[in-house]
Design an enzyme around this catalytic site. Structure first.
Site, PDB file in Angstrom:
ATOM      1  N   MET A   1       0.900  -1.003   0.040  1.00 12.12           N
ATOM      2  CA  MET A   1      -0.229  -0.144   0.051  1.00 12.12           C
ATOM      3  C   MET A   1       1.077   1.257  -0.075  1.00 12.12           C
ATOM      4  SD  MET A   1      -1.815   2.667   1.205  1.00 12.12           S
ATOM      5  CE  MET A   1      -0.519   3.175   2.380  1.00 12.12           C
ATOM      6  N   PRO A   2       1.413   1.497  -1.164  1.00 13.34           N
ATOM      7  CA  PRO A   2       2.096   2.740  -1.132  1.00 13.34           C
ATOM      8  C   PRO A   2       1.380   4.059  -1.117  1.00 13.34           C
ATOM      9  CG  PRO A   2       3.028   1.369  -2.890  1.00 13.34           C
ATOM     10  CD  PRO A   2       1.648   0.931  -2.191  1.00 13.34           C
ATOM     11  N   LEU A   3       1.723   5.001  -0.487  1.00 20.83           N
ATOM     12  CA  LEU A   3       1.314   6.365  -0.306  1.00 20.83           C
ATOM     13  C   LEU A   3       2.218   7.389  -1.433  1.00 20.83           C
ATOM     14  CD1 LEU A   3      -0.503   8.938   0.301  1.00 20.83           C
ATOM     15  CD2 LEU A   3       0.847   8.933   2.261  1.00 20.83           C
TER      16      LEU A   3
END
Length: 134
Positions: free
Chosen positions: A1-3
């Site tokens: 889950m990259p931001l």
């Protein structure tokens, strides 16, 4: 889950901005095999002169079309995986007409306990979300 934070100079259309975000997301989904809906981007436009991106001694100049990308994600991926991601992002942006020298990526790693997806809870720690493995 990259931001993902994406900073650009003003002057692109809404469609161009959406395509930039999408190209970056598609590269992350493809390279890291994350779910399609793990899509968390902050795209910010800046007036001219608010982004400074010099060449750092590599012998090229960037244009006003520079795209500054910051990826915040969990630690654990190999350097080879990160390098493949960088190449995939640059390739996707190239298809939109963005020059390779105008793609700047900063990559920051953290741990599962550094994330809260809402309600003030660290869902990776509480077990509400599975910790990504790839």
């Amino acid at each position: 889950m990259p931001l993902v934070r994406i900073d650009v100079n003003q002057g692109r259309s809404a469609e161009e901005l959406a395509a930039i975000s999408r190209a970056i997301h598609d590269a992350i989904v493809s390279e890291y095999e994350i779910p399609e809906r793990d899509y968390f981007h902050i795209l910010t436009e800046h007036p001219e002169a608010q982004i400074v991106a010099q060449d750092a001694g590599l012998g090229f100049e960037r244009s006003l079309g520079v795209i500054m990308i910051q990826i915040f994600t969990q630690a654990g991926r190999t350097q080879m995986a990160k390098s493949s991601l960088f190449e995939a992002i640059a390739g996707g942006l190239s298809e939109l007409g963005v020059k390779g020298e105008d793609v700047f990526i900063g990559y920051m790693e953290n741990s599962p306990g550094d994330w809260s997806f809402g309600f003030g809870r660290s869902q990776y720690v509480t077990g509400e979300l599975a910790v990504p493995r790839k």
